[in-house]
Write a protein that holds these residues in place. Structure first.
Motif, PDB file in Angstrom:
ATOM      1  N   ALA A   1      -7.493   5.491   6.631  1.00 21.58           N
ATOM      2  CA  ALA A   1      -6.679   4.589   5.808  1.00 21.58           C
ATOM      3  C   ALA A   1      -5.191   4.902   5.945  1.00 21.58           C
ATOM      4  O   ALA A   1      -4.357   3.996   5.923  1.00 21.58           O
ATOM      5  CB  ALA A   1      -7.107   4.687   4.346  1.00 21.58           C
ATOM      6  N   GLU A   2      -4.856   6.182   6.108  1.00 23.85           N
ATOM      7  CA  GLU A   2      -3.436   6.539   6.198  1.00 23.85           C
ATOM      8  C   GLU A   2      -2.804   5.980   7.472  1.00 23.85           C
ATOM      9  O   GLU A   2      -1.620   5.657   7.494  1.00 23.85           O
ATOM     10  CB  GLU A   2      -3.275   8.057   6.135  1.00 23.85           C
ATOM     11  N   ARG A   3      -3.597   5.846   8.520  1.00 26.29           N
ATOM     12  CA  ARG A   3      -3.055   5.253   9.750  1.00 26.29           C
ATOM     13  C   ARG A   3      -2.768   3.759   9.554  1.00 26.29           C
ATOM     14  O   ARG A   3      -1.924   3.188  10.221  1.00 26.29           O
ATOM     15  CB  ARG A   3      -4.031   5.461  10.911  1.00 26.29           C
TER      16      ARG A   3
ATOM     17  N   PRO B   1       0.303   3.859   5.548  1.00 33.68           N
ATOM     18  CA  PRO B   1       0.838   5.225   5.447  1.00 33.68           C
ATOM     19  C   PRO B   1       1.141   5.662   4.007  1.00 33.68           C
ATOM     20  O   PRO B   1       0.966   6.832   3.662  1.00 33.68           O
ATOM     21  CB  PRO B   1       2.105   5.170   6.302  1.00 33.68           C
ATOM     22  N   ALA B   2       1.554   4.715   3.151  1.00 31.35           N
ATOM     23  CA  ALA B   2       1.928   5.082   1.779  1.00 31.35           C
ATOM     24  C   ALA B   2       0.762   5.632   0.972  1.00 31.35           C
ATOM     25  O   ALA B   2       0.962   6.263  -0.067  1.00 31.35           O
ATOM     26  CB  ALA B   2       2.508   3.859   1.068  1.00 31.35           C
ATOM     27  N   ILE B   3      -0.452   5.449   1.467  1.00 33.96           N
ATOM     28  CA  ILE B   3      -1.629   5.863   0.683  1.00 33.96           C
ATOM     29  C   ILE B   3      -1.605   7.373   0.415  1.00 33.96           C
ATOM     30  O   ILE B   3      -2.144   7.842  -0.600  1.00 33.96           O
ATOM     31  CB  ILE B   3      -2.944   5.417   1.372  1.00 33.96           C
ATOM     32  N   ALA B   4      -0.932   8.127   1.276  1.00 35.69           N
ATOM     33  CA  ALA B   4      -0.872   9.581   1.074  1.00 35.69           C
ATOM     34  C   ALA B   4      -0.183   9.935  -0.242  1.00 35.69           C
ATOM     35  O   ALA B   4      -0.424  11.007  -0.807  1.00 35.69           O
ATOM     36  CB  ALA B   4      -0.139  10.232   2.242  1.00 35.69           C
ATOM     37  N   GLU B   5       0.656   9.021  -0.742  1.00 33.60           N
ATOM     38  CA  GLU B   5       1.367   9.277  -2.002  1.00 33.60           C
ATOM     39  C   GLU B   5       0.681   8.626  -3.199  1.00 33.60           C
ATOM     40  O   GLU B   5       1.162   8.704  -4.316  1.00 33.60           O
ATOM     41  CB  GLU B   5       2.815   8.746  -1.903  1.00 33.60           C
TER      42      GLU B   5
ATOM     43  N   LEU C   1       1.624  -2.314   5.660  1.00 29.95           N
ATOM     44  CA  LEU C   1       0.813  -1.862   6.797  1.00 29.95           C
ATOM     45  C   LEU C   1       1.712  -1.152   7.808  1.00 29.95           C
ATOM     46  O   LEU C   1       2.836  -1.577   8.082  1.00 29.95           O
ATOM     47  CB  LEU C   1       0.071  -3.034   7.439  1.00 29.95           C
ATOM     48  N   GLY C   2       1.207  -0.057   8.366  1.00 29.20           N
ATOM     49  CA  GLY C   2       2.036   0.825   9.172  1.00 29.20           C
ATOM     50  C   GLY C   2       2.197   0.362  10.614  1.00 29.20           C
ATOM     51  O   GLY C   2       1.513  -0.570  11.077  1.00 29.20           O
ATOM     52  N   PRO C   3       3.088   1.056  11.362  1.00 26.54           N
ATOM     53  CA  PRO C   3       3.397   0.654  12.739  1.00 26.54           C
ATOM     54  C   PRO C   3       2.235   0.830  13.710  1.00 26.54           C
ATOM     55  O   PRO C   3       2.257   0.265  14.806  1.00 26.54           O
ATOM     56  CB  PRO C   3       4.566   1.578  13.115  1.00 26.54           C
TER      57      PRO C   3
ATOM     58  N   LEU D   1      -2.844 -12.284  14.939  1.00 27.46           N
ATOM     59  CA  LEU D   1      -1.476 -11.904  14.593  1.00 27.46           C
ATOM     60  C   LEU D   1      -1.099 -10.637  15.354  1.00 27.46           C
ATOM     61  O   LEU D   1      -1.939  -9.747  15.546  1.00 27.46           O
ATOM     62  CB  LEU D   1      -1.369 -11.608  13.087  1.00 27.46           C
ATOM     63  N   SER D   2       0.167 -10.550  15.773  1.00 31.57           N
ATOM     64  CA  SER D   2       0.659  -9.300  16.364  1.00 31.57           C
ATOM     65  C   SER D   2       0.958  -8.319  15.216  1.00 31.57           C
ATOM     66  O   SER D   2       0.980  -8.707  14.038  1.00 31.57           O
ATOM     67  CB  SER D   2       1.936  -9.577  17.143  1.00 31.57           C
ATOM     68  N   GLY D   3       1.227  -7.062  15.592  1.00 30.27           N
ATOM     69  CA  GLY D   3       1.594  -6.076  14.575  1.00 30.27           C
ATOM     70  C   GLY D   3       2.792  -6.531  13.759  1.00 30.27           C
ATOM     71  O   GLY D   3       2.826  -6.407  12.530  1.00 30.27           O
ATOM     72  N   ARG D   4       3.791  -7.087  14.460  1.00 29.15           N
ATOM     73  CA  ARG D   4       5.002  -7.525  13.754  1.00 29.15           C
ATOM     74  C   ARG D   4       4.674  -8.666  12.779  1.00 29.15           C
ATOM     75  O   ARG D   4       5.122  -8.672  11.638  1.00 29.15           O
ATOM     76  CB  ARG D   4       6.020  -7.999  14.797  1.00 29.15           C
ATOM     77  N   GLN D   5       3.857  -9.615  13.243  1.00 25.59           N
ATOM     78  CA  GLN D   5       3.506 -10.752  12.357  1.00 25.59           C
ATOM     79  C   GLN D   5       2.732 -10.269  11.131  1.00 25.59           C
ATOM     80  O   GLN D   5       2.954 -10.749  10.023  1.00 25.59           O
ATOM     81  CB  GLN D   5       2.670 -11.775  13.134  1.00 25.59           C
ATOM     82  N   VAL D   6       1.845  -9.310  11.348  1.00 22.99           N
ATOM     83  CA  VAL D   6       1.026  -8.874  10.214  1.00 22.99           C
ATOM     84  C   VAL D   6       1.888  -8.126   9.197  1.00 22.99           C
ATOM     85  O   VAL D   6       1.700  -8.252   7.984  1.00 22.99           O
ATOM     86  CB  VAL D   6      -0.208  -8.063  10.690  1.00 22.99           C
ATOM     87  N   ARG D   7       2.889  -7.373   9.688  1.00 21.55           N
ATOM     88  CA  ARG D   7       3.764  -6.654   8.742  1.00 21.55           C
ATOM     89  C   ARG D   7       4.690  -7.607   7.981  1.00 21.55           C
ATOM     90  O   ARG D   7       5.152  -7.290   6.895  1.00 21.55           O
ATOM     91  CB  ARG D   7       4.560  -5.564   9.456  1.00 21.55           C
ATOM     92  N   ARG D   8       4.903  -8.790   8.569  1.00 21.58           N
ATOM     93  CA  ARG D   8       5.711  -9.782   7.838  1.00 21.58           C
ATOM     94  C   ARG D   8       4.935 -10.249   6.584  1.00 21.58           C
ATOM     95  O   ARG D   8       5.519 -10.473   5.540  1.00 21.58           O
ATOM     96  CB  ARG D   8       6.006 -10.983   8.747  1.00 21.58           C
ATOM     97  N   VAL D   9       3.623 -10.375   6.691  1.00 21.04           N
ATOM     98  CA  VAL D   9       2.861 -10.823   5.511  1.00 21.04           C
ATOM     99  C   VAL D   9       2.391  -9.657   4.649  1.00 21.04           C
ATOM    100  O   VAL D   9       2.192  -9.815   3.448  1.00 21.04           O
ATOM    101  CB  VAL D   9       1.665 -11.737   5.899  1.00 21.04           C
ATOM    102  N   GLU D  10       2.215  -8.497   5.259  1.00 20.05           N
ATOM    103  CA  GLU D  10       1.783  -7.316   4.491  1.00 20.05           C
ATOM    104  C   GLU D  10       2.675  -6.135   4.883  1.00 20.05           C
ATOM    105  O   GLU D  10       2.330  -5.319   5.752  1.00 20.05           O
ATOM    106  CB  GLU D  10       0.301  -6.988   4.777  1.00 20.05           C
ATOM    107  N   PRO D  11       3.850  -6.011   4.253  1.00 19.43           N
ATOM    108  CA  PRO D  11       4.826  -5.006   4.689  1.00 19.43           C
ATOM    109  C   PRO D  11       4.352  -3.564   4.542  1.00 19.43           C
ATOM    110  O   PRO D  11       4.930  -2.673   5.170  1.00 19.43           O
ATOM    111  CB  PRO D  11       6.033  -5.263   3.777  1.00 19.43           C
TER     112      PRO D  11
END
Ligand code: GLY
Length: 380
Positions: free
Chosen positions: A276-278, A281-285, A137-139, A125-135
């Motif tokens: 993990a934050e890379r 990213p939301a993990i920082a919160e 996950l960071g850029p 999967l490309s980065g874009r495809q993976v974010r479609r299934v797991e929003p």
């Protein structure tokens, strides 16, 4: 093993000991589990991945075959546990392996190639495809592999379910750490890293491999964790994020050979969170609810030790990174040995007879190859 066996002492109340105790008690053996704190130790610290495919790189064919045979047993094992009293929290959403930096992407390509050589269907999967299934996950996640076969289970729900099932099947518990083998018709040594002190064959075979993990919880207004297990390669380091119910997440794990040290170091927490934050990213919160360290029982060839050590003494130990995954199959093998029946064919290479000072025991016939331990700084 004798057919007149009635009493079975299981030394160790982690996932392996409890699984063996449950199956043996349910089959009519009089089982006593010896452990000062059943349901704790490395099993309680685990991520709970049931991941023979993504654990199998670099390829170790016997470890892989064992893991696959164990995974096939998991749906029935989980269903039987649920009907014996409590749901162990099997999750079937699958696993993603993600890579960030160019070197990580090259490693991901190597993993994909190895898995396809092993006949595993993995989807790139490309980065874009993976974010479609797991929003969440960071850029910086630029490439991923989807491995739907690799599952996970809530290790703590599993331990609770096993304790209920053991008690329901009539197993008794002694809150006692055994320094020598207790008396019973058959003793099952399932004491993880402490197994080494209990039998000469295990003394040089089982070593502690420390793993540190973090447990986190997403807070209101933060993106929730991914629904799948995410295994990340970040700057050459490996980590994993395993989702739990109610917005919780287990982040692991370091892999260090530092004896029986179970301190969680500040450096390990920093390393795990930075990587993990890379990825997320939301993990920082997120709320950091717990840190922990467990000692995996490593073996010289990454295979567990399952079989007769001597008449009346069985080993079910040395499961290293795969104790949770291998529990159903190990328990099935131990029950077969108690009944004097052959173990499942995939378990045969785990015989104690392969160990340097292992004595071949009649009825425990197969031999595995002796290979060197995988050395890794951080857990894949
Ligand atoms: N099975 C994952 C670990 O040992 O960290």
């Amino acid at each position: 093993m004798r057919s007149s066996v009635t009493t079975v002492a299981v030394v160790g109340g982690g996932v392996i000991g409890l699984s063996c105790a449950w199956r043996a008690a349910a089959a009519g053996f009089a089982v006593t589990v010896y452990d000062p704190a059943p349901g704790s130790g490395a099993s309680r610290v685990a991520g709970g991945m049931l991941a023979p495919v993504t654990e199998a790189v670099p390829v170790e064919p016997e470890v892989f075959a064992l893991g696959e045979a164990a995974l096939r047993r998991w749906p029935d094992f989980a269903a039987e546990l649920a009907s014996a009293g409590a749901d162990p929290g099997l999750r079937t959403a699958g696993t993603l392996v993600v890579a960030l930096d160019p070197g990580d992407r090259a490693e991901l390509d190597r993993v994909a190639e190895q898995l396809s050589h092993m006949g595993r269907a993995v989807e790139a999967l490309s980065g874009r495809q993976v974010r479609r299934v797991e929003p969440s996950l960071g850029p910086q996640v630029r490439r991923a592999l989807s491995v739907p076969e690799d599952l996970s289970v809530d290790n703590r729900a599993l331990l609770s379910a096993l304790l209920v099932a053991c008690r329901g099947a009539g197993a008794r518990f002694h809150a006692h750490r055994c320094l020598t083998l207790p008396s019973a018709d058959v003793v099952v040594v399932a004491a993880g890293v402490h197994s080494a002190a209990l039998h000469p064959t295990l003394r040089r075979a089982i070593r502690p491999v420390k793993g540190e993990i973090l447990r986190l919880r997403c807070r209101p207004a933060t993106l929730p964790p991914p629904s799948r297990t995410v295994r990340a390669i970040v700057g050459g380091r490996h980590s994993y994020l395993v989702p739990r119910d109610s917005g919780r997440l287990v982040l692991g794990a370091t892999q260090r050979e530092v004896g029986f040290d179970t301190d969680v170091t500040a450096g390990a927490v920093r390393e795990l969170l930075t990587d993990a934050e890379r990825v997320l990213p939301a993990i920082a919160e997120y709320a950091l609810e717990e840190t922990g360290a467990g000692l995996r029982p490593g073996s010289p060839d990454n295979l567990p030790v399952i079989g007769a050590l001597e008449p009346g003494v069985l080993a079910a130990t040395g499961h290293h990174r795969n104790g949770i995954l291998l529990a159903p199959l190990t328990a099935e093998a131990v029950l077969a040995l108690l009944r004097g029946e052959p173990v499942p064919v995939e378990v045969a290479p785990a015989t104690p007879a392969r160990l340097p000072c292992g004595q071949p025991v009649s009825g425990d016939a197969s031999h595995g190859s002796h290979r060197h331990s995988r050395v890794a700084r951080s857990a894949p």
